[in-house]
Write an enzyme that holds these catalytic residues in place. Structure first.
Site, short mmCIF file in Angstrom:
data_model
loop_
_atom_site.label_atom_id
_atom_site.label_comp_id
_atom_site.label_asym_id
_atom_site.label_seq_id
_atom_site.Cartn_x
_atom_site.Cartn_y
_atom_site.Cartn_z
N THR A 1 3.87 2.57 5.76
CA THR A 1 2.46 2.17 5.86
C THR A 1 1.78 3.11 6.85
O THR A 1 2.39 3.48 7.86
CB THR A 1 2.30 0.70 6.32
OG1 THR A 1 0.95 0.50 6.74
CG2 THR A 1 3.19 0.33 7.49
N ILE A 2 0.53 3.49 6.55
CA ILE A 2 -0.13 4.44 7.45
C ILE A 2 -0.54 3.77 8.77
O ILE A 2 -0.85 4.45 9.73
CB ILE A 2 -1.37 5.09 6.79
CG1 ILE A 2 -2.44 4.05 6.47
CG2 ILE A 2 -0.98 5.90 5.57
CD1 ILE A 2 -3.79 4.67 6.15
N ASP A 3 -0.52 2.44 8.81
CA ASP A 3 -1.07 1.73 9.98
C ASP A 3 -0.19 1.77 11.23
O ASP A 3 -0.65 1.48 12.32
CB ASP A 3 -1.33 0.26 9.63
CG ASP A 3 -2.50 0.11 8.68
OD1 ASP A 3 -3.34 1.02 8.64
OD2 ASP A 3 -2.55 -0.90 7.96
N ARG B 1 -7.04 -2.26 10.25
CA ARG B 1 -7.65 -3.60 10.37
C ARG B 1 -7.15 -4.30 11.62
O ARG B 1 -7.89 -4.97 12.32
CB ARG B 1 -7.35 -4.45 9.13
CG ARG B 1 -8.36 -4.26 8.03
CD ARG B 1 -8.22 -5.34 6.99
NE ARG B 1 -6.94 -5.27 6.32
CZ ARG B 1 -6.71 -4.57 5.21
NH1 ARG B 1 -7.69 -3.92 4.63
NH2 ARG B 1 -5.52 -4.52 4.66
N LYS C 1 -24.34 16.90 26.54
CA LYS C 1 -23.52 16.92 25.31
C LYS C 1 -24.48 17.04 24.14
O LYS C 1 -25.44 16.28 24.05
CB LYS C 1 -22.73 15.62 25.17
CG LYS C 1 -21.50 15.60 26.04
CD LYS C 1 -20.48 14.62 25.50
CE LYS C 1 -19.28 14.64 26.45
NZ LYS C 1 -18.04 14.35 25.83
N GLY D 1 0.83 -1.21 0.00
CA GLY D 1 0.00 0.00 0.00
C GLY D 1 0.86 1.25 0.00
O GLY D 1 1.92 1.27 0.63
N SER E 1 -23.59 16.82 20.90
CA SER E 1 -23.22 15.94 19.79
C SER E 1 -22.17 14.97 20.29
O SER E 1 -21.52 15.21 21.30
CB SER E 1 -22.63 16.75 18.64
OG SER E 1 -21.42 17.33 19.04
N ARG F 1 0.79 -4.94 -5.83
CA ARG F 1 0.85 -6.21 -5.11
C ARG F 1 1.10 -7.25 -6.21
O ARG F 1 0.43 -7.26 -7.22
CB ARG F 1 -0.44 -6.46 -4.36
CG ARG F 1 -0.75 -5.31 -3.39
CD ARG F 1 -1.74 -5.70 -2.33
NE ARG F 1 -2.26 -4.51 -1.66
CZ ARG F 1 -1.77 -4.02 -0.53
NH1 ARG F 1 -0.76 -4.60 0.08
NH2 ARG F 1 -2.29 -2.95 0.03
N CYS F 2 2.11 -8.08 -5.98
CA CYS F 2 2.57 -8.95 -7.07
C CYS F 2 2.65 -10.41 -6.60
O CYS F 2 3.59 -10.81 -5.92
CB CYS F 2 3.94 -8.45 -7.52
SG CYS F 2 4.78 -9.56 -8.65
N ASP G 1 4.96 -5.14 5.93
CA ASP G 1 5.57 -6.43 6.30
C ASP G 1 5.57 -7.45 5.16
O ASP G 1 6.47 -8.29 5.08
CB ASP G 1 4.97 -7.01 7.59
CG ASP G 1 3.47 -7.20 7.49
OD1 ASP G 1 2.87 -6.77 6.49
OD2 ASP G 1 2.90 -7.78 8.43
N ASP H 1 1.96 -0.31 12.19
CA ASP H 1 1.82 -1.61 12.85
C ASP H 1 3.07 -2.49 12.70
O ASP H 1 2.98 -3.71 12.75
CB ASP H 1 0.59 -2.36 12.29
CG ASP H 1 0.67 -2.54 10.77
OD1 ASP H 1 1.59 -1.98 10.15
OD2 ASP H 1 -0.18 -3.25 10.23
N GLU I 1 -11.50 0.20 11.55
CA GLU I 1 -12.19 -0.77 10.68
C GLU I 1 -12.09 -2.20 11.20
O GLU I 1 -12.95 -3.03 10.91
CB GLU I 1 -11.69 -0.67 9.22
CG GLU I 1 -10.22 -0.93 9.05
CD GLU I 1 -9.75 -0.74 7.61
OE1 GLU I 1 -8.55 -0.53 7.41
OE2 GLU I 1 -10.57 -0.82 6.69
P1 ATP Z 1 0.69 -2.98 3.41
O1 ATP Z 1 1.05 -2.93 4.85
O2 ATP Z 1 0.28 -1.66 2.87
O3 ATP Z 1 -0.27 -4.07 3.06
P2 ATP Z 1 2.75 -4.69 2.46
O4 ATP Z 1 4.15 -4.47 2.04
O5 ATP Z 1 2.53 -5.55 3.68
O6 ATP Z 1 2.07 -3.28 2.61
P3 ATP Z 1 1.70 -6.81 0.74
O7 ATP Z 1 0.75 -6.73 -0.40
O8 ATP Z 1 1.40 -7.72 1.86
O9 ATP Z 1 1.91 -5.29 1.22
O10 ATP Z 1 3.14 -7.23 0.15
C1 ATP Z 1 3.70 -6.52 -0.92
C2 ATP Z 1 4.31 -7.49 -1.90
O11 ATP Z 1 5.39 -8.20 -1.28
C3 ATP Z 1 3.39 -8.59 -2.39
O12 ATP Z 1 2.52 -8.15 -3.40
C4 ATP Z 1 4.39 -9.63 -2.91
O13 ATP Z 1 4.86 -9.28 -4.18
C5 ATP Z 1 5.53 -9.47 -1.89
N1 ATP Z 1 5.44 -10.54 -0.90
C6 ATP Z 1 4.65 -10.60 0.19
N2 ATP Z 1 4.79 -11.78 0.84
C7 ATP Z 1 5.70 -12.50 0.13
C8 ATP Z 1 6.27 -13.80 0.25
N3 ATP Z 1 5.93 -14.61 1.25
N4 ATP Z 1 7.18 -14.18 -0.67
C9 ATP Z 1 7.54 -13.37 -1.68
N5 ATP Z 1 7.01 -12.16 -1.86
C10 ATP Z 1 6.11 -11.70 -0.98
#
Ligand code: ATP
Length: 330
Positions: A132-134, A178, A220, A17, A222, A78-79, A109, A136, A229
């Site tokens: 990340t804005i979270d 979340r 109060k 994200g 309001s 996201r891949c 993460d 976390d 979420e």
């Molecule tokens: P956010 O906190 O905003 O969700 P994020 O980095 O955790 O950010 P993800 O979509 O979970 O976002 O992960 C980003 C990308 O990292 C995934 O789309 C994937 O390409 C790669 N990735 C995540 N987990 C794995 C894994 N176990 N092995 C290889 N690549 C991974």
């Protein structure tokens, strides 16, 4: 962990994200690397771009005028294929062809997990920056974008309170988070919310109603209830529905803030944090460190092994803050 290979060309990318401050971090990475006589390649669309060879050489002017921009000029994605051995082999081949011998990854993460696996598999050094804005992630008090997102929520609360007060309304405002109530708790305190519902702490609807009734008895006019979420009651609409059943004299409305919390110009805090983290990431890579995450503890930049950052969850809500929210909502 330390390695001894010299790095000549650093690849930088954003993944997962987007969050405000990612551009400021890219800028810091590019300019620090150039200052240290290293070359930089931007990788578009995170791991997807790595697999597609979607690269762009970066110069100092490539990052002009971006420190104030939200989102990420390198785009993000996201891949799924990067989770496969074949996908990562393709990505590595492209990196070798482009002469990229070190990586700075900016993301959450999932991004760190991919970076950790890839770095071990191909012995390519990688340093991660938490974006990340979270807020976390383990190993840092703050992640990039969290401060800006909190300020965005506060601005929204202030505006909603104007209309809530004018109509004697009860407003349920759903904010992102979340698994993490950081935005909800901090924005709730800063916005003077009457109640804050968090994923980390279950609130019974009856207790909430009791609390709101007390406020009503104390004249109060309001009330604002912040609902993260990931709250156990199932989000702001559900909470509002259940409260309305028992609290019908209030005109209750719901506002879901959604993706606007992800955007916008980064706050000064996020810009400085991004600049410090980007600078530190490049210096750590050059010093031979790999598979680490840059963080900030207190006001000091620090590092955490990626494995530790990925495998630990940190409880970031202090008991003090929870009590402050409660006491000040009387
Ligand atoms: P956010 O906190 O905003 O969700 P994020 O980095 O955790 O950010 P993800 O979509 O979970 O976002 O992960 C980003 C990308 O990292 C995934 O789309 C994937 O390409 C790669 N990735 C995540 N987990 C794995 C894994 N176990 N092995 C290889 N690549 C991974």
């Amino acid at each position: 962990m330390q390695i001894v290979k010299e790095i000549n060309r650093i690849g930088v990318f954003t993944s997962g994200g987007d969050s405000p401050g990612m551009n400021a971090a890219i800028r810091a990475v590019v300019r620090t690397a150039l200052y240290k006589n290293k070359q930089v390649t931007g990788i578009y669309h995170g791991y997807q771009g790595m697999m597609d060879g979607d690269f762009i050489p970066m110069e100092s002017r490539s990052v002009s005028n971006i420190i104030q921009l939200g989102g990420t000029i390198l785009k993000t994605a996201r891949c799924l294929p990067f989770r496969t051995v074949e996908g990562r082999a393709q990505a590595y081949k492209n990196l070798v062809e482009a002469g990229i011998d070190g990586l700075v990854a900016i993301g959450g993460d999932g991004t760190f997990t991919g970076a950790e696996i890839f770095s071990r598999e191909y012995d390519i050094p990688v340093v991660c920056i938490p974006g990340t804005i979270d807020n976390d992630l383990y190993g840092t008090d703050y992640t990039l974008g969290y401060d800006t997102a909190t300020n965005t929520v506060i601005e929204a609360i202030d505006k909603i309170r104007d209309t809530a007060a004018s109509h004697d309304r009860l407003f349920f405002i759903e904010v992102m988070g979340r698994d993490s109530g950081c935005i909800a708790l901090n924005a709730g305190i800063a916005g003077g919310a009457e109640a804050i519902l968090l994923p980390e702490k279950a609130t019974a609807i009856d207790d909430l109603i009791q609390h709101l009734s007390k406020g009503a008895r104390q004249q109060k006019s309001s009330s604002i209830v912040i609902v993260a979420e990931g709250d156990h009651n199932g989000g702001a609409y559900n909470v509002a529905k259940r409260v309305k059943e028992k609290f019908s004299h209030y005109d209750a409305k719901v506002s879901i803030l959604g993706h606007l919390q992800r955007g916008g110009s980064p706050s000064s805090f996020d810009r400085v944090l991004a600049s410090r983290m980007g600078y530190a990431a490049v210096n750590q890579l050059i010093a031979g460190n790999t598979r680490i995450m840059i963080g900030m503890r207190g006001n000091e930049i620090c590092t955490t092994p990626l494995e530790e950052a990925i495998n630990n969850k940190e409880y970031k809500l202090s008991e003090d803050m929870l009590e402050i929210a409660e006491v000040l909502s009387l």
